[in-house]
Design a protein around this motif. Structure first.
Motif, PDB file in Angstrom:
ATOM      1  N   ASP A   1       0.840  -1.142  -0.031  1.00  0.00           N
ATOM      2  CA  ASP A   1       0.170  -0.077   0.011  1.00  0.00           C
ATOM      3  C   ASP A   1       1.002   1.117   0.100  1.00  0.00           C
ATOM      4  O   ASP A   1       1.295   1.630   1.038  1.00  0.00           O
ATOM      5  N   PHE A   2       1.115   1.693  -1.134  1.00  0.00           N
ATOM      6  CA  PHE A   2       1.952   3.042  -1.222  1.00  0.00           C
ATOM      7  C   PHE A   2       1.504   4.325  -0.705  1.00  0.00           C
ATOM      8  O   PHE A   2       2.013   4.998  -0.625  1.00  0.00           O
ATOM      9  N   SER A   3       0.094   4.238  -0.460  1.00  0.00           N
ATOM     10  CA  SER A   3      -0.521   5.327   0.224  1.00  0.00           C
ATOM     11  C   SER A   3      -0.123   5.322   1.556  1.00  0.00           C
ATOM     12  O   SER A   3      -0.260   6.432   2.476  1.00  0.00           O
ATOM     13  N   GLY A   4      -0.044   4.074   2.168  1.00  0.00           N
ATOM     14  CA  GLY A   4       0.104   4.024   3.759  1.00  0.00           C
ATOM     15  C   GLY A   4      -1.069   4.136   4.635  1.00  0.00           C
ATOM     16  O   GLY A   4      -1.015   3.792   5.862  1.00  0.00           O
TER      17      GLY A   4
ATOM     18  N   GLY B   1       1.416   7.584  11.176  1.00  0.00           N
ATOM     19  CA  GLY B   1       1.637   7.005  12.156  1.00  0.00           C
ATOM     20  C   GLY B   1       2.006   5.599  12.523  1.00  0.00           C
ATOM     21  O   GLY B   1       1.654   4.983  13.700  1.00  0.00           O
ATOM     22  N   GLN B   2       2.415   5.027  11.673  1.00  0.00           N
ATOM     23  CA  GLN B   2       2.583   3.743  11.673  1.00  0.00           C
ATOM     24  C   GLN B   2       4.023   3.333  11.203  1.00  0.00           C
ATOM     25  O   GLN B   2       4.771   4.039  10.730  1.00  0.00           O
ATOM     26  N   LYS B   3       4.391   2.228  11.571  1.00  0.00           N
ATOM     27  CA  LYS B   3       5.870   1.739  11.371  1.00  0.00           C
ATOM     28  C   LYS B   3       5.739   0.024  11.053  1.00  0.00           C
ATOM     29  O   LYS B   3       5.340  -0.563  11.809  1.00  0.00           O
ATOM     30  N   VAL B   4       6.298  -0.071   9.667  1.00  0.00           N
ATOM     31  CA  VAL B   4       6.229  -1.421   9.495  1.00  0.00           C
ATOM     32  C   VAL B   4       7.636  -1.790   8.766  1.00  0.00           C
ATOM     33  O   VAL B   4       8.210  -0.976   7.914  1.00  0.00           O
ATOM     34  N   CYS B   5       8.402  -2.643   9.554  1.00  0.00           N
ATOM     35  CA  CYS B   5       9.636  -3.247   9.167  1.00  0.00           C
ATOM     36  C   CYS B   5       9.552  -4.028   7.827  1.00  0.00           C
ATOM     37  O   CYS B   5       8.603  -4.792   7.587  1.00  0.00           O
ATOM     38  N   PRO B   6      10.518  -3.963   7.044  1.00  0.00           N
ATOM     39  CA  PRO B   6      10.606  -4.848   5.785  1.00  0.00           C
ATOM     40  C   PRO B   6      10.749  -6.577   6.281  1.00  0.00           C
ATOM     41  O   PRO B   6      10.823  -6.701   7.414  1.00  0.00           O
ATOM     42  N   SER B   7       9.898  -7.347   5.443  1.00  0.00           N
ATOM     43  CA  SER B   7       9.932  -8.603   5.827  1.00  0.00           C
ATOM     44  C   SER B   7      10.990  -9.356   6.179  1.00  0.00           C
ATOM     45  O   SER B   7      11.047 -10.124   7.060  1.00  0.00           O
ATOM     46  N   ILE B   8      12.082  -8.969   5.720  1.00  0.00           N
ATOM     47  CA  ILE B   8      13.675  -9.691   5.938  1.00  0.00           C
ATOM     48  C   ILE B   8      14.027  -9.428   7.319  1.00  0.00           C
ATOM     49  O   ILE B   8      14.688 -10.442   7.737  1.00  0.00           O
ATOM     50  N   LYS B   9      13.447  -8.578   7.908  1.00  0.00           N
ATOM     51  CA  LYS B   9      13.625  -8.442   9.559  1.00  0.00           C
ATOM     52  C   LYS B   9      13.451  -9.695  10.068  1.00  0.00           C
ATOM     53  O   LYS B   9      13.726 -10.052  11.149  1.00  0.00           O
TER      54      LYS B   9
ATOM     55  N   LEU C   1      20.319  -4.797  11.901  1.00  0.00           N
ATOM     56  CA  LEU C   1      20.083  -4.936  10.592  1.00  0.00           C
ATOM     57  C   LEU C   1      20.212  -3.738   9.829  1.00  0.00           C
ATOM     58  O   LEU C   1      20.229  -3.558   8.544  1.00  0.00           O
ATOM     59  N   LEU C   2      20.247  -2.512  10.533  1.00  0.00           N
ATOM     60  CA  LEU C   2      20.332  -1.082  10.126  1.00  0.00           C
ATOM     61  C   LEU C   2      21.312  -0.983   8.691  1.00  0.00           C
ATOM     62  O   LEU C   2      20.752  -0.581   7.639  1.00  0.00           O
ATOM     63  N   PRO C   3      22.349  -1.352   8.643  1.00  0.00           N
ATOM     64  CA  PRO C   3      23.496  -1.263   7.518  1.00  0.00           C
ATOM     65  C   PRO C   3      22.887  -1.905   6.264  1.00  0.00           C
ATOM     66  O   PRO C   3      22.973  -1.508   5.090  1.00  0.00           O
ATOM     67  N   SER C   4      21.829  -2.953   6.526  1.00  0.00           N
ATOM     68  CA  SER C   4      21.340  -3.840   5.404  1.00  0.00           C
ATOM     69  C   SER C   4      19.917  -3.453   5.177  1.00  0.00           C
ATOM     70  O   SER C   4      19.466  -4.167   4.230  1.00  0.00           O
ATOM     71  N   CYS C   5      19.528  -2.496   5.765  1.00  0.00           N
ATOM     72  CA  CYS C   5      17.995  -2.149   5.580  1.00  0.00           C
ATOM     73  C   CYS C   5      17.977  -0.748   5.406  1.00  0.00           C
ATOM     74  O   CYS C   5      17.238  -0.312   4.179  1.00  0.00           O
ATOM     75  N   MET C   6      18.511   0.252   5.734  1.00  0.00           N
ATOM     76  CA  MET C   6      18.370   1.578   5.956  1.00  0.00           C
ATOM     77  C   MET C   6      16.982   2.178   5.905  1.00  0.00           C
ATOM     78  O   MET C   6      16.719   3.156   5.206  1.00  0.00           O
ATOM     79  N   GLY C   7      16.177   1.485   6.660  1.00  0.00           N
ATOM     80  CA  GLY C   7      14.670   1.839   6.592  1.00  0.00           C
ATOM     81  C   GLY C   7      13.838   1.274   5.294  1.00  0.00           C
ATOM     82  O   GLY C   7      12.670   1.669   5.709  1.00  0.00           O
ATOM     83  N   GLY C   8      14.632   0.550   4.623  1.00  0.00           N
ATOM     84  CA  GLY C   8      13.510  -0.076   3.510  1.00  0.00           C
ATOM     85  C   GLY C   8      13.259   0.788   2.447  1.00  0.00           C
ATOM     86  O   GLY C   8      13.657   2.090   2.398  1.00  0.00           O
ATOM     87  N   CYS C   9      11.947   0.422   1.881  1.00  0.00           N
ATOM     88  CA  CYS C   9      11.649   1.319   0.764  1.00  0.00           C
ATOM     89  C   CYS C   9      11.323   2.879   1.243  1.00  0.00           C
ATOM     90  O   CYS C   9      10.559   3.026   2.147  1.00  0.00           O
ATOM     91  N   PRO C  10      12.023   3.688   0.736  1.00  0.00           N
ATOM     92  CA  PRO C  10      11.886   5.146   1.135  1.00  0.00           C
ATOM     93  C   PRO C  10      10.480   5.571   0.998  1.00  0.00           C
ATOM     94  O   PRO C  10       9.935   6.357   1.828  1.00  0.00           O
ATOM     95  N   LEU C  11       9.547   5.349   0.047  1.00  0.00           N
ATOM     96  CA  LEU C  11       8.170   5.632  -0.166  1.00  0.00           C
ATOM     97  C   LEU C  11       7.349   5.126   0.964  1.00  0.00           C
ATOM     98  O   LEU C  11       6.542   5.767   1.652  1.00  0.00           O
ATOM     99  N   LEU C  12       7.560   3.656   1.128  1.00  0.00           N
ATOM    100  CA  LEU C  12       6.531   3.100   2.173  1.00  0.00           C
ATOM    101  C   LEU C  12       7.120   3.584   3.571  1.00  0.00           C
ATOM    102  O   LEU C  12       6.082   3.812   4.225  1.00  0.00           O
TER     103      LEU C  12
END
Lengths: 499, 69
Positions: A287-290, A417-425, A398-409
């Motif tokens: 969901d790119f609108s978030g 007001g949500q936080k969603v870590c990438p699935s790789i976590k 995982l920060l150096p290998s994630c850097m927050g994940g997809c910038p848009l998401l």
């Protein structure tokens, strides 16, 4: 040789990989900042057990840990170093990537598509402006590599645009202005007939990605022609006749409505004799609108991570290729948003940073038909984001290998007001074990030294480690001055700041 | 240590964090370049925090030069 005592500690970015073996040790050690991996077998396993038990290790083992970045100087602020690397790395020119939409028109009406489809193709004027942009703006003083993703809409609805631009880019290689040129195409597959596939291959396309969202009846419900017609049969027919040399990726976009049917698609691809000839890539519908997370339709990344492991085991059992993203340092950027010379090109000439912005003029950073905008594309909220502004991320191994994940998401989720870590976590340990399972060492970051014998123990006070991470336990070894003073890097490196 | 480079003053920077950052970047660049980066010279012309600058923009900025040899 003179030696000098240096206090070291284990890197905060070490991650133990895989499940516990019979010996009580994990199967490998990975560093998310260096990308280095070492299997915990033989002498290395013995050494690791000793470290966990608070004992010393041999000189050779200590040398490996230090030189490969699993151990660092005690006083080193690793987080600061990673931040500096990222801030510099994402401003570095490392080739150019263009995602080009020859048209925003599409012959499909997929129920989850985020694009607004607009009839018409890229004009000759915009095409020539794009060729000029590559020649004058991207190549500049020195030749570079160029890669292109043909995107849309459906790019194969405007083959003449692909033809003109591809030939122009190939000519730039002949002229010596581009070091290399390669392309891949994201297509729904409807128009990917053998003659089209052969032409794409000749135009520098070496990979096509085609979407099949489930077995026939499921796919035909989700991905229809504009008139509602079925599409699975035509795609499968085209895939069966792909020329050799053109790699094929089958993309499966999953949400709750089709995720359970993925194994049935594997069955169908096997029946069609396609499974062994393609790479399968299962991806989350995002969901790119978030604003719809959590959603009744969309899968949460944690759920997806678990399913991904089931599909990975299934792929291993059946012997086909499944693409699973693996943690890897992202210090030079997360995606093309972090590349100075990478853009998404709309058929009307607007340049964007992110695929999901395509067609949304308010997010354009430059316009090909206005040369004044070429040299200084506008910075955006995505390009200027700060992956280091979140306390949980700062503490994450995982920060150096994630850097927050997809910038848009990340941006949109934060807005809501949500936080969603990438699935790789949620599955990195298993993914890494699968990736490196057959290898004993993968070391790409090495401190310069051939003198392991001078690195001697004892280590001091190394206690038992947490099961997943090893953070900040100081120990001491003696390091020869020749090693301490050498410049680490691929061979050696220096940093000069111009004031 | 100061030196001149293209009309700018160059200061050698070797804090442990900067040195480590360079090593990490060098490894990452090597991976992306498929180990063809021996002698690679990476040059950027803006300080990372001055993000409104662009390498070919006329806007003055504080340049940073990074060299991996």
């Amino acid at each position: 040789m003179t030696s000098q005592s240096t206090r070291l500690r284990l890197s905060r970015y070490n991650v133990e990989v895989g499940g516990l073996s019979e010996s009580g040790c994990p199967t490998g050690l990975f560093n998310t900042a260096t990308g280095n991996y070492v299997a915990l077998i033989g002498d290395v396993e013995v050494a690791w057990r000793r470290l966990r038990g608070g004992e010393g290790v041999s000189p050779a083992e200590a040398g490996l840990l230090f030189r490969a970045g699993f151990a660092v100087e005690e006083q080193l602020d690793e987080l600061r170093a990673v931040r500096l690397a990222f801030e510099v790395g994402r401003r570095v020119d490392q080739g150019s990537h263009l995602t080009i939409a020859p048209t925003l028109d599409c012959n499909y009406a997929c129920d989850y598509c985020f694009e607004e489809h607009v009839p018409g193709a890229m004009s000759s004027e915009v095409q020539q402006a794009l060729i000029g942009f590559v020649r004058e703006r991207l190549v500049r003083q020195q030749p570079t590599d160029l890669s292109v993703t043909w995107f849309g809409g459906e790019p194969l609805m405007a083959p003449s645009v692909i033809r003109v631009l591809s030939r122009a880019f190939q000519a730039l290689v002949t002229e010596g202005l581009l070091l290399s040129y390669q392309a891949h195409t994201i297509t729904n597959g409807q128009l990917l007939r053998p003659e089209m596939a052969a032409e794409l291959l000749a135009l520098g396309v070496n990979q096509v990605q085609v979407t099949l969202d489930g077995p026939r009846e499921v796919h035909d419900r989700r991905r229809t022609l504009k008139n509602g017609g079925a599409t699975f049969a035509a795609i499968a027919n085209n895939l069966a006749r792909m020329p050799s040399g053109l790699a094929t990726v089958i993309r499966i976009n999953v949400d709750r409505s089709n995720v359970s049917t993925v194994p049935r698609l594997f069955d169908e691809l096997e029946t069609l004799d396609l499974l062994g000839r393609v790479t399968v890539d299962v991806a989350l519908v995002e969901d790119f609108s978030g604003c719809e997370m959590p959603s009744e339709t969309l899968l949460a990344p944690k759920e997806f991570a678990g399913l991904e492991m089931e599909w990975m085991r299934e792929a291993e059992r059946r012997g086909f290729r499944l693409h699973v993203a693996s943690p890897s340092p992202r210090l030079t950027g997360v995606c093309q948003v972090d590349s100075l010379n990478s853009f998404v090109v709309a058929p009307t000439g607007e340049l964007y940073r992110c695929w999901a912005e395509l067609g949304n003029g308010g997010h354009a950073v430059a316009q090909l038909l206005n040369r004044l905008t070429w040299s200084a594309p506008e910075p955006t909220g995505l390009t200027e984001r700060d992956p280091f502004d979140d306390e949980e991320c700062l503490a994450c191994v995982l920060l150096p290998s994630c850097m927050g994940g997809c910038p848009l998401l990340r941006q949109n989720h934060r807005y809501w007001g949500q936080k969603v870590c990438p699935s790789i976590k949620h599955n990195f340990s298993e993914v890494l074990a699968g990736r490196f399972g057959q290898e004993s060492r993968v070391v790409r970051y090495v401190r310069d030294s051939n003198d392991e014998s001078a690195v001697i123990f004892p280590f001091a006070a190394v206690g038992p480690q947490p099961s997943q991470t090893t953070v900040g336990v100081p120990f001491a070894i003696q390091v020869p001055s020749s090693v301490r003073n050498s410049k680490p890097g691929v061979r050696s490196a220096s940093l000069r700041v111009v004031q | 240590m100061n030196e001149k480079n293209s009309g700018s003053t160059v200061r050698q920077v070797q804090t442990p964090e900067e040195t480590h950052a360079m090593a990490l970047l060098g490894a990452d660049a090597a991976k992306k370049k498929k180990d063809k980066c021996k002698g690679l010279e990476i040059v950027i012309t803006c300080k990372p925090q001055l993000v409104s600058c662009d390498p070919v923009a006329s806007t003055p900025c504080d340049p940073v030069v990074i060299v991996i040899k």
